[in-house]
Structures are given as structure tokens and as C-alpha cells.
Design a protein around this motif. Structure first.
Motif, PDB file in Angstrom:
ATOM      1  N   SER A  43      51.753 -29.138  34.460  1.00 37.53           N
ATOM      2  CA  SER A  43      52.799 -28.630  35.089  1.00 37.53           C
ATOM      3  C   SER A  43      53.411 -27.266  34.423  1.00 37.53           C
ATOM      4  O   SER A  43      53.691 -26.437  34.881  1.00 37.53           O
ATOM      5  N   VAL A  44      53.381 -27.322  32.932  1.00 34.09           N
ATOM      6  CA  VAL A  44      53.715 -26.196  32.316  1.00 34.09           C
ATOM      7  C   VAL A  44      52.770 -25.025  32.407  1.00 34.09           C
ATOM      8  O   VAL A  44      53.210 -24.010  32.562  1.00 34.09           O
ATOM      9  N   PHE A  45      51.619 -25.415  32.262  1.00 29.04           N
ATOM     10  CA  PHE A  45      50.520 -24.471  32.532  1.00 29.04           C
ATOM     11  C   PHE A  45      50.626 -23.708  34.005  1.00 29.04           C
ATOM     12  O   PHE A  45      50.662 -22.655  34.362  1.00 29.04           O
ATOM     13  N   ILE A  46      50.797 -24.742  35.053  1.00 25.71           N
ATOM     14  CA  ILE A  46      50.758 -24.280  36.403  1.00 25.71           C
ATOM     15  C   ILE A  46      51.925 -23.088  36.455  1.00 25.71           C
ATOM     16  O   ILE A  46      51.744 -22.049  37.215  1.00 25.71           O
ATOM     17  N   PHE A  47      53.336 -23.561  35.798  1.00 27.79           N
ATOM     18  CA  PHE A  47      54.466 -22.629  35.958  1.00 27.79           C
ATOM     19  C   PHE A  47      54.145 -21.299  35.524  1.00 27.79           C
ATOM     20  O   PHE A  47      54.409 -20.195  36.053  1.00 27.79           O
ATOM     21  N   PHE A  48      53.482 -21.297  34.248  1.00 28.01           N
ATOM     22  CA  PHE A  48      53.343 -20.225  33.556  1.00 28.01           C
ATOM     23  C   PHE A  48      52.201 -19.372  34.174  1.00 28.01           C
ATOM     24  O   PHE A  48      52.273 -18.048  34.150  1.00 28.01           O
ATOM     25  N   ALA A  49      51.138 -19.901  34.673  1.00 30.16           N
ATOM     26  CA  ALA A  49      50.137 -19.120  35.289  1.00 30.16           C
ATOM     27  C   ALA A  49      50.752 -18.636  36.562  1.00 30.16           C
ATOM     28  O   ALA A  49      50.349 -17.502  36.783  1.00 30.16           O
ATOM     29  N   GLY A  50      51.734 -19.172  37.285  1.00 32.28           N
ATOM     30  CA  GLY A  50      52.025 -18.349  38.418  1.00 32.28           C
ATOM     31  C   GLY A  50      52.943 -17.612  38.082  1.00 32.28           C
ATOM     32  O   GLY A  50      53.059 -16.437  38.796  1.00 32.28           O
ATOM     33  N   ALA A  52      52.643 -15.536  35.225  1.00 38.34           N
ATOM     34  CA  ALA A  52      51.886 -14.550  34.836  1.00 38.34           C
ATOM     35  C   ALA A  52      51.382 -13.638  35.867  1.00 38.34           C
ATOM     36  O   ALA A  52      51.307 -12.419  35.935  1.00 38.34           O
ATOM     37  N   ILE A  53      51.001 -14.316  37.139  1.00 42.35           N
ATOM     38  CA  ILE A  53      50.635 -13.615  38.153  1.00 42.35           C
ATOM     39  C   ILE A  53      51.646 -12.812  38.822  1.00 42.35           C
ATOM     40  O   ILE A  53      51.537 -11.485  38.957  1.00 42.35           O
ATOM     41  N   ILE A  54      52.868 -13.215  38.758  1.00 40.90           N
ATOM     42  CA  ILE A  54      54.077 -12.400  39.396  1.00 40.90           C
ATOM     43  C   ILE A  54      53.947 -10.993  38.468  1.00 40.90           C
ATOM     44  O   ILE A  54      54.353  -9.866  38.903  1.00 40.90           O
ATOM     45  N   LEU A  55      54.317 -11.335  37.242  1.00 39.61           N
ATOM     46  CA  LEU A  55      54.594 -10.464  36.232  1.00 39.61           C
ATOM     47  C   LEU A  55      53.295  -9.316  36.401  1.00 39.61           C
ATOM     48  O   LEU A  55      53.635  -8.163  36.171  1.00 39.61           O
ATOM     49  N   ALA A  56      52.253  -9.818  36.422  1.00 40.91           N
ATOM     50  CA  ALA A  56      51.024  -8.908  36.350  1.00 40.91           C
ATOM     51  C   ALA A  56      50.992  -8.114  37.513  1.00 40.91           C
ATOM     52  O   ALA A  56      50.788  -6.737  37.503  1.00 40.91           O
ATOM     53  N   ILE A  57      51.241  -8.547  38.885  1.00 37.04           N
ATOM     54  CA  ILE A  57      51.438  -7.786  39.899  1.00 37.04           C
ATOM     55  C   ILE A  57      52.570  -6.578  39.847  1.00 37.04           C
ATOM     56  O   ILE A  57      52.666  -5.368  40.171  1.00 37.04           O
TER      57      ILE A  57
END
Length: 303
Positions: A43-50, A52-57
Motif C-alpha cells: 500500500s505504501v509503495f502504491i501510494f508513493f508510486a502514484g 511520484a507520477i503526479i509530481l513527475a507530470i
């Protein structure tokens, strides 16, 4: 009759207990893996992955807007907004004479007051119009008409009824979330197979037994989903109402005022707060409630 209620509730704990009491020796034990640490890390990984995608965009678009497109107004970078956010909280910088934490508290107070009232009213009305077929068509039509009107369109009505300040903002939040909760709960009750209700009638169940043993357990997930959607809508409408109605304090008010003075870094920092608060409320409160209910109704996919 008790077996029927047990089947409605979907609880396997009693059956597991009977099996455990009838076992002959320890050889009948089955080792079940404990996946909780793995699930938490997942769950933690999924949260930070999502995230990270928003911040990258966000970072890529800000770079393109500032370096390639060359727009007149600089598009804020993510780290600029994070630094400003830290500055607001650590240095107690005032925003229009009020610390940011007080703006957040004011918004949360309006949201909690309106959402609590909408939850009570929505659950009550949803149960009533869902249980009585005679009034459902007319009542749900009236509710759907209100749903078709956007939250911002209710602002003139709220101002005329309640004036300027907290009251019209609370009214709009209550109205929008109340409608969503009512529709979800009444729809969940309407999905109950008629055979369940007839079986309960044949076993001599009164209205209260059918309500607490059949109707509420069957519609419980729809109720939670309705509250979850109502909460999200209430939070979004709150920010919009604060940006338009002269509340004088609140996160939406701050974003509107910072936009007026072209402080987009500060406005984006407040937008980050909105997203974080909404996400925390959803993940900490409603996700855990839904997991508990799914377990009690024997709907866990992992079981």
C-alpha cells in the motif's frame, strides 16, 4: 431462523469456531501465511508510486511552460510549493492576517459540520425511499433534479437565503453530499432480491428484524460508498464555495486571494494541502471501514 440471519450477515467466524472445537489433534491445523506486513508495504509503495507520477507530470509541464513555451506567468515547480508549504507551517507566516493552520481548521470545521448533517439526513431519507416502493419514483426524481444542478449554481440561492459567511457554504456542502448519499443508499436497498424479503416474511420477521438483519447488511457497502463519495464531493464543493462566498478565512478563500495577487506558488501550496487532507480522510477512515465491513460480510477477495 437464526441460520437464515447468519447467512444474511455472511459471518464465517461461528463455522470456524465449530470446526476448531471438533478437531481431533493438532495435525488438523492449517498454517495460514501472515501477509499484513507485505500488504502494508504494498500500500505504501502504491501510494508513493502514484504520488511520484503526479509530481513527475507536474515537473515536466512546469519545465515546458517556463523554459520552452515562455509564458508570461511562471508556472510553479513542485519543490517551490513544498518549500512554501514548509515555510507557512514552520515560520508561522500569516496569510491575510491569519496563520495557514487556522485557515485549514476553519475549512475542516465547515466540512465536518455539513458532512455530519448530510450523512444523518441522507442515510435516513435513503432508507425511507428505498424501503417504500410507493414513494420511491417521485422521491428519487426530486433528488435527481437537485443532483443535476452543479454546486456552484447553488451559491446565489445560498447567499439569498443565508447571507454572507459560513452558513451558505455549509448549506451548499450539505445539499450536494446529502443528495449523493441518498441516491446510493436507496439504490443499494432497491437491489435487494425480493426473495430475501419474502423469506424473512415467511419466517415471521417484523419490520425491524428485516431492517437490521436483511436490508442494512445487504445495503451496507452501498452506504459506505455513498458516504465516501459524499465526503469527497463535500470537500470539493467546500473549497469552491470558500473561493466565491466571502468567508474571510479558509483554504479556498486563501487560494482565491493568492490568485488575485498573482502568488501562484502559495496558491499551489494550498492546493497540495487540499489533496493531502482529502487523501488522508479517504485512506484512513473510509478504506478501513470498507475493509472491516467486507470482512464481516465475508466478501474479502483474499479469503
Amino acid at each position: 431462523m437464526n441460520r437464515l440471519w447468519e447467512w444474511y450477515a455472511g459471518d464465517n467466524d461461528s463455522r470456524i469456531a465449530r470446526y476448531a472445537s471438533n478437531r481431533k489433534d493438532d495435525s488438523e491445523y492449517i498454517e495460514m501465511p501472515n501477509n499484513r506486513p507485505f500488504d502494508f508495504l504494498k500500500s505504501v509503495f502504491i501510494f508513493f508510486a502514484g504520488l511520484a507520477i503526479i509530481l513527475a507530470i507536474w515537473q515536466i509541464y512546469a519545465w515546458w511552460a517556463n523554459e520552452i513555451d515562455g509564458s508570461l506567468l511562471a508556472f510553479p515547480y513542485p519543490m517551490e510549493c513544498v518549500e512554501r508549504l514548509i515555510q507557512y507551517f514552520t515560520q508561522e507566516e500569516l496569510i491575510f492576517g491569519v496563520p495557514l493552520i487556522e485557515h485549514v481548521q476553519a475549512s475542516l470545521g465547515r466540512w465536518f459540520e455539513a458532512f455530519f448533517m448530510s450523512a444523518v439526513c441522507g442515510v435516513t431519507l435513503g432508507l425511507i425511499i428505498g424501503c417504500f416502493k410507493q414513494i420511491y419514483p417521485i422521491a428519487i426524481s426530486s433528488v435527481n433534479i437537485i443532483q443535476m444542478i452543479p454546486g456552484a449554481a447553488w451559491i446565489p440561492v445560498a447567499i439569498l437565503l443565508l447571507g454572507i459567511g459560513d452558513a451558505p457554504a455549509v448549506f451548499i456542502i450539505w445539499l450536494i453530499s446529502f443528495v449523493i448519499i441518498t441516491i446510493n443508499i436507496s439504490g443499494g436497498i432497491r437491489r435487494i432480491p425480493e426473495v430475501y424479503l419474502r423469506a424473512a416474511d415467511m419466517m415471521g420477521a417484523n419490520i425491524f428484524m428485516k431492517l437490521f438483519k436483511v436490508i442494512i447488511p445487504f445495503a451496507l457497502l452501498d452506504t459506505i460508498n455513498g458516504l465516501r463519495l459524499g465526503m469527497g464531493s463535500a470537500w470539493r464543493v467546500l473549497i469552491s464555495a470558500e473561493m466565491i462566498i466571502g468567508t474571510g478565512v479558509g483554504v479556498g478563500f486563501v487560494i482565491s486571494e493568492l490568485r488575485g495577487v498573482l502568488d501562484y506558488v502559495g496558491a499551489f501550496a494550498c492546493i497540495m494541502i487540499i489533496g493531502m487532507i482529502g487523501l488522508l480522510i479517504d485512506k484512513i477512515v473510509f478504506v478501513n471501514i470498507e475493509k472491516y465491513v467486507r470482512h464481516e460480510l465475508n466478501l474479502d477477495e483474499d479469503v
